[in-house]
Scaffold this active site. Structure first.
Site, PDB file in Angstrom:
ATOM      1  N   MET A 230       1.462  -4.320   7.627  1.00  0.00           N
ATOM      2  CA  MET A 230       2.043  -5.157   8.197  1.00  0.00           C
ATOM      3  C   MET A 230       3.153  -5.319   8.132  1.00  0.00           C
ATOM      4  O   MET A 230       4.424  -6.781   8.122  1.00  0.00           O
ATOM      5  CB  MET A 230       1.844  -6.952   8.086  1.00  0.00           C
ATOM      6  CG  MET A 230       0.324  -7.410   7.749  1.00  0.00           C
ATOM      7  SD  MET A 230      -0.462  -9.257   8.020  1.00  0.00           S
ATOM      8  CE  MET A 230       0.228  -9.643   6.280  1.00  0.00           C
TER       9      MET A 230
ATOM     10  N   GLY B 270       3.851   1.667  -2.065  1.00  0.00           N
ATOM     11  CA  GLY B 270       2.433   1.441  -2.249  1.00  0.00           C
ATOM     12  C   GLY B 270       2.624   2.038  -0.746  1.00  0.00           C
ATOM     13  O   GLY B 270       0.988   3.126  -0.581  1.00  0.00           O
ATOM     14  N   HIS B 271       2.636   1.390   0.356  1.00  0.00           N
ATOM     15  CA  HIS B 271       2.937   1.940   1.842  1.00  0.00           C
ATOM     16  C   HIS B 271       2.772   3.309   1.528  1.00  0.00           C
ATOM     17  O   HIS B 271       2.101   4.553   2.539  1.00  0.00           O
ATOM     18  CB  HIS B 271       3.662   1.368   2.798  1.00  0.00           C
ATOM     19  CG  HIS B 271       3.003  -0.141   2.393  1.00  0.00           C
ATOM     20  ND1 HIS B 271       4.177  -1.445   2.256  1.00  0.00           N
ATOM     21  CD2 HIS B 271       1.687  -0.714   2.823  1.00  0.00           C
ATOM     22  CE1 HIS B 271       3.341  -2.433   2.416  1.00  0.00           C
ATOM     23  NE2 HIS B 271       2.252  -2.434   2.928  1.00  0.00           N
TER      24      HIS B 271
ATOM     25  N   GLY C 244      -4.942   0.566   0.657  1.00  0.00           N
ATOM     26  CA  GLY C 244      -4.337   0.655  -0.877  1.00  0.00           C
ATOM     27  C   GLY C 244      -5.370  -0.693  -1.239  1.00  0.00           C
ATOM     28  O   GLY C 244      -5.636  -1.407  -1.099  1.00  0.00           O
TER      29      GLY C 244
END
Length: 294
Positions: free
Chosen positions: A30, A36-37, A147
């Site tokens: 999103m 993390g992405h 994740g």
């Protein structure tokens, strides 16, 4: 790096890749990307001939009192990060492009969604299942990367893939954390200075829980109680849930059962609000490791 904003553009570019028999890795997001992405993007780029990122704030997974309008967005920064991670194609559709009319069809996954965020956010995973199903049909990836911070989402997507025979491998990736342990989240930006300090109680409680789980005769209910007490020491923490469940089925074990008696992994999942900001975190507890210490 190719940027597509329509389904037609996306299909055109992906068709040429498939004609060359190139494997496709896909990371649906999103947006408002963080490290993390980025870890997912780098993995997708490294493990596939072609890597695809989607950025779409999906209105179907937000409830009427949730933060759809507040959800942070920064397309320019997202694109720069995607390019730095080696992504080949980014799909950035509008809501009108994804839902030209109100959809009359949705994907509903039962049981796995009965607890945790599925219970506290009714309809959330119907929206997730529907949009991910649409994206899988549009991209037709060989692998899709998610994740483990949202471990329930991973379980829901895997169940959907199994039940509907999607030809895609779901690749779960570890939670990426700040140096002090706070799980990276797009919502962390909404924490004020004091809330940011207090939010570290989540990762610290999970770490402590993994030690408590090794205590002889530690039960499901007792561990949940200890973690709730630990989190409640943070003055602004408002607990939504603290649950220790079987994973990936997310079914609740007998509350009086000793943790050491389980032969399958358990997940300790948390959702806690600090002011208006709701954070989630979790830790997989491998019961075989617990058994070694009992």
């Amino acid at each position: 790096m190719i940027i597509c904003r329509t389904k037609h553009e996306l299909k055109q570019h992906l068709s040429s890749f498939r004609n060359e028999n190139k494997g496709i890795g896909f990371v649906p997001t999103m947006g408002f990307l963080h490290e993390g992405h980025a870890s997912l993007l780098r993995q997708a780029a490294a493990e596939n001939n072609i890597s695809v990122l989607s950025i779409f704030v999906n209105p179907l997974q937000f409830g009427p009192n949730e933060d759809l309008d507040r959800y942070p967005r920064d397309e320019e920064r997202d694109l720069a990060l995607a390019e730095a991670c080696g992504i080949d194609l980014v799909f950035i559709p509008s809501v009108q492009e994804m839902y030209p009319e109100r959809p009359l069809t949705s994907v509903i996954v039962n049981q796995v969604t009965d607890r945790l965020c599925g219970a506290s956010r009714p309809g959330h995973f119907d929206g997730v299942g529907t949009v991910v199903s649409k994206l899988f049909h549009l991209v037709s990836p060989d692998r899709a990367y998610f994740g483990m911070k949202d471990a329930q989402q991973v379980a829901v997507i895997q169940q959907m893939v199994n039940d509907l025979n999607f030809s895609v491998q779901i690749v779960p990736s570890p939670i990426i954390r700040e140096p002090d342990g706070l799980a990276l989240s797009s919502r962390n930006v909404f924490l004020n200075a004091e809330q940011r300090v207090q939010a570290v109680v989540l990762s610290k409680s999970l770490e402590q829980a993994s030690k408590w789980a090794n205590e002889p005769e530690m039960t499901i209910e007792r561990l949940e109680t200890l973690v709730k007490e630990q989190i409640s020491k943070a003055g602004e923490a408002e607990i939504d849930y603290v649950e220790l469940l079987k994973y990936p089925s997310l079914q609740a074990p007998d509350a009086n059962s000793a943790i050491a008696t389980f032969s399958q992994p358990l997940i300790l999942a948390l959702a806690v609000k600090f002011g208006a900001t709701r954070l989630i975190d979790n830790r997989i507890i491998e019961t075989s490791e617990v058994n070694l210490h009992v």
